[in-house]
Design a protein around this motif. Structure first.
Motif, mmCIF file in Angstrom:
data_model
loop_
_atom_site.group_PDB
_atom_site.id
_atom_site.type_symbol
_atom_site.label_atom_id
_atom_site.label_comp_id
_atom_site.label_asym_id
_atom_site.label_seq_id
_atom_site.Cartn_x
_atom_site.Cartn_y
_atom_site.Cartn_z
ATOM 1 N N ASN A 177 26.857 -33.007 73.651
ATOM 2 C CA ASN A 177 27.643 -33.913 71.990
ATOM 3 C C ASN A 177 28.873 -35.358 72.561
ATOM 4 O O ASN A 177 29.503 -34.794 73.144
ATOM 5 C CB ASN A 177 28.386 -32.887 70.382
ATOM 6 N N ILE A 178 28.449 -36.274 71.561
ATOM 7 C CA ILE A 178 29.150 -37.782 71.641
ATOM 8 C C ILE A 178 29.411 -37.290 70.579
ATOM 9 O O ILE A 178 29.167 -37.674 69.961
ATOM 10 C CB ILE A 178 28.602 -38.383 73.034
ATOM 11 N N THR A 179 30.884 -37.906 70.269
ATOM 12 C CA THR A 179 31.459 -37.759 69.345
ATOM 13 C C THR A 179 32.348 -39.055 69.277
ATOM 14 O O THR A 179 33.449 -39.373 70.192
ATOM 15 C CB THR A 179 32.287 -37.329 68.592
ATOM 16 N N VAL A 180 31.913 -40.017 68.776
ATOM 17 C CA VAL A 180 32.936 -41.515 68.612
ATOM 18 C C VAL A 180 34.123 -41.748 68.137
ATOM 19 O O VAL A 180 33.341 -40.785 66.178
ATOM 20 C CB VAL A 180 32.171 -42.429 68.939
ATOM 21 N N ARG A 181 35.361 -42.119 68.243
ATOM 22 C CA ARG A 181 36.091 -42.419 66.716
ATOM 23 C C ARG A 181 36.976 -43.302 67.402
ATOM 24 O O ARG A 181 36.834 -43.953 68.009
ATOM 25 C CB ARG A 181 37.246 -41.492 66.919
ATOM 26 N N LEU A 184 29.353 -49.126 76.202
ATOM 27 C CA LEU A 184 27.519 -48.691 75.225
ATOM 28 C C LEU A 184 28.164 -47.917 73.903
ATOM 29 O O LEU A 184 27.532 -47.919 73.101
ATOM 30 C CB LEU A 184 27.493 -47.811 77.076
ATOM 31 N N LEU A 185 29.211 -46.883 74.820
ATOM 32 C CA LEU A 185 29.426 -45.924 72.769
ATOM 33 C C LEU A 185 29.889 -47.257 71.829
ATOM 34 O O LEU A 185 29.683 -46.976 71.178
ATOM 35 C CB LEU A 185 30.467 -44.895 73.768
ATOM 36 N N GLY A 186 30.881 -47.772 72.558
ATOM 37 C CA GLY A 186 31.500 -48.933 71.436
ATOM 38 C C GLY A 186 30.372 -49.838 70.502
ATOM 39 O O GLY A 186 29.964 -49.465 69.296
ATOM 40 N N GLU A 187 28.966 -50.376 71.430
ATOM 41 C CA GLU A 187 28.086 -50.803 70.607
ATOM 42 C C GLU A 187 27.235 -50.102 70.144
ATOM 43 O O GLU A 187 27.105 -50.124 68.609
ATOM 44 C CB GLU A 187 26.708 -51.176 71.255
ATOM 45 N N LEU A 188 26.803 -47.753 70.694
ATOM 46 C CA LEU A 188 26.151 -47.588 69.986
ATOM 47 C C LEU A 188 26.769 -47.163 68.291
ATOM 48 O O LEU A 188 26.304 -46.801 67.047
ATOM 49 C CB LEU A 188 25.869 -46.728 70.696
ATOM 50 N N ALA A 189 27.942 -46.920 68.410
ATOM 51 C CA ALA A 189 28.845 -46.590 68.086
ATOM 52 C C ALA A 189 28.922 -47.344 66.030
ATOM 53 O O ALA A 189 28.525 -47.249 64.688
ATOM 54 C CB ALA A 189 30.604 -45.847 67.931
ATOM 55 N N ARG A 190 29.045 -49.058 66.486
ATOM 56 C CA ARG A 190 28.753 -49.548 65.115
ATOM 57 C C ARG A 190 27.515 -49.429 65.125
ATOM 58 O O ARG A 190 27.606 -50.168 63.549
ATOM 59 C CB ARG A 190 29.524 -51.193 66.582
ATOM 60 N N GLU A 229 24.658 -51.410 52.727
ATOM 61 C CA GLU A 229 25.094 -52.736 52.831
ATOM 62 C C GLU A 229 25.879 -52.078 51.624
ATOM 63 O O GLU A 229 27.113 -52.392 50.569
ATOM 64 C CB GLU A 229 24.141 -52.989 50.938
ATOM 65 N N HIS A 230 26.220 -50.234 51.677
ATOM 66 C CA HIS A 230 27.614 -49.921 51.013
ATOM 67 C C HIS A 230 28.134 -49.151 52.009
ATOM 68 O O HIS A 230 29.688 -48.579 51.670
ATOM 69 C CB HIS A 230 26.890 -48.098 50.672
ATOM 70 N N ALA A 231 28.533 -49.589 53.091
ATOM 71 C CA ALA A 231 30.107 -49.520 53.770
ATOM 72 C C ALA A 231 31.206 -50.200 53.053
ATOM 73 O O ALA A 231 32.325 -49.521 53.689
ATOM 74 C CB ALA A 231 29.589 -50.778 55.213
ATOM 75 N N GLY A 232 31.297 -51.439 52.444
ATOM 76 C CA GLY A 232 32.436 -51.140 52.376
ATOM 77 C C GLY A 232 33.528 -50.063 50.689
ATOM 78 O O GLY A 232 34.388 -50.119 51.003
ATOM 79 N N GLY A 233 32.374 -49.575 50.431
ATOM 80 C CA GLY A 233 32.883 -48.164 49.853
ATOM 81 C C GLY A 233 33.372 -47.128 51.031
ATOM 82 O O GLY A 233 34.220 -46.059 50.001
ATOM 83 N N ILE A 234 33.191 -47.355 52.506
ATOM 84 C CA ILE A 234 33.960 -45.985 52.971
ATOM 85 C C ILE A 234 35.046 -46.607 53.798
ATOM 86 O O ILE A 234 35.023 -48.235 54.255
ATOM 87 C CB ILE A 234 32.626 -45.812 54.070
ATOM 88 N N ALA A 235 35.871 -45.722 53.711
ATOM 89 C CA ALA A 235 36.824 -46.483 54.471
ATOM 90 C C ALA A 235 37.190 -46.475 55.542
ATOM 91 O O ALA A 235 36.115 -45.720 56.607
ATOM 92 C CB ALA A 235 38.293 -45.474 54.583
ATOM 93 N N GLY A 236 36.913 -48.084 56.712
ATOM 94 C CA GLY A 236 36.946 -47.851 57.989
ATOM 95 C C GLY A 236 35.705 -48.349 58.257
ATOM 96 O O GLY A 236 35.360 -48.925 59.837
ATOM 97 N N ALA A 237 34.817 -48.335 57.566
ATOM 98 C CA ALA A 237 33.330 -48.830 58.150
ATOM 99 C C ALA A 237 33.202 -49.978 58.339
ATOM 100 O O ALA A 237 31.828 -50.652 58.662
ATOM 101 C CB ALA A 237 32.573 -48.488 56.849
ATOM 102 N N VAL A 238 34.067 -50.456 57.772
ATOM 103 C CA VAL A 238 33.927 -52.861 57.894
ATOM 104 C C VAL A 238 34.754 -52.988 58.597
ATOM 105 O O VAL A 238 35.913 -52.460 58.580
ATOM 106 C CB VAL A 238 33.828 -53.724 56.607
ATOM 107 N N GLY A 239 34.104 -53.546 59.653
ATOM 108 C CA GLY A 239 35.560 -53.802 61.383
ATOM 109 C C GLY A 239 35.489 -52.900 61.989
ATOM 110 O O GLY A 239 36.678 -52.982 62.292
ATOM 111 N N TYR A 240 34.748 -51.933 62.023
ATOM 112 C CA TYR A 240 34.657 -50.339 62.753
ATOM 113 C C TYR A 240 34.323 -50.731 64.265
ATOM 114 O O TYR A 240 33.806 -51.336 64.493
ATOM 115 C CB TYR A 240 33.492 -49.789 62.673
ATOM 116 N N GLU A 241 36.046 -50.186 64.960
ATOM 117 C CA GLU A 241 36.355 -50.718 66.210
ATOM 118 C C GLU A 241 36.286 -49.876 67.143
ATOM 119 O O GLU A 241 37.980 -48.611 67.035
ATOM 120 C CB GLU A 241 37.173 -51.657 66.671
ATOM 121 N N PRO A 242 35.961 -48.154 67.398
ATOM 122 C CA PRO A 242 35.644 -47.063 67.725
ATOM 123 C C PRO A 242 36.381 -47.664 69.381
ATOM 124 O O PRO A 242 36.176 -48.911 70.421
ATOM 125 C CB PRO A 242 34.165 -46.946 67.837
#
Length: 225
Positions: free
Chosen positions: A215-219, A91-97, A106-119
């Protein structure tokens, strides 16, 4: 769109480069599901606990870890009580992605780790009335993928600082139940914390029995299997 306390519409903001606040991102049904899930995750073994810092002080916030157990300052597979840490919930993996995709688009490519994010790890923090969290950096992960933060229950004043020191400049944000905050890229290692919670601001109609703030922090830990 729900409004702020004055009735004005609450809109997306970018309080710092790489930091995105999406108000009311979780609808009421999703908030109810998460509150119920947090109650289950908090149960022993490997449940909600107080954290003692290396200096000897005890945090006013209580927490439970999922996927990997966080301790000052690292991760382990065994919780404070010696039990295996609870699994990271799909559930948290789906929400975080979805959160990262909605935040950066469309700016995800400029953020480290945003593309292919796998919490693969999360921390649930419970803030009883009066609890705070000092300014700190999330530096125990081995990758610099974004941090996803979900708020439930009472409002809080969240302080987003700079990446160099705990001193100014910083920006204070009011986070409400259902809000999403994602910080990555230039803000991934920004100092941040909770200055105060605002007791009695939660909507008790759909969060019965919740006292304080969750507070839920996902990483993404980068620690592998």
């Amino acid at each position: 769109m729900p409004g702020d306390r004055s009735g004005r519409a609450r809109v997306r903001t970018e309080p710092a480069p790489g930091a995105v606040l999406l108000p009311d991102w979780l609808d009421r049904a999703a908030q109810r599901r998460l509150v119920a899930a947090c109650r289950e995750w908090a149960l022993p073994p490997a449940g909600l606990h107080s954290v003692r810092m290396p200096t000897g002080g005890v945090m006013s916030v209580r927490m439970v870890s999922l996927g990997w157990h966080w301790y000052p300052y690292g991760y382990a597979r065994v919780a404070e009580d010696g039990a295996p840490v609870k699994p990271f919930p799909p559930l948290l993996g789906e929400l975080a992605r979805r959160a990262v995709a909605d935040a950066y688009g469309e700016h995800a490519g400029g953020i480290a780790g945003a593309v292919g994010y796998e919490p693969d790890t999360a921390i649930v923090n419970h803030y009883p009335h009066g609890a705070t969290m000092g300014l700190h950096q999330d530096r125990d992960e081995r990758v610099d993928a974004p941090v996803v933060s979900l708020s439930l229950g009472d409002d809080c004043v969240f302080r987003l600082g700079n990446t160099e020191t705990r001193t100014r400049p910083w920006t204070d944000l009011e986070l409400r139940s259902g809000d999403l905050l994602v910080f990555g890229g230039p803000s991934r290692f920004a100092y941040h914390g909770v200055v105060r919670t605002l007791p009695g601001t939660a909507d008790r109609a759909f969060e019965p029995g919740l006292v304080g703030r969750l507070n839920i922090t996902v990483r993404q830990s980068g620690l592998g299997a």
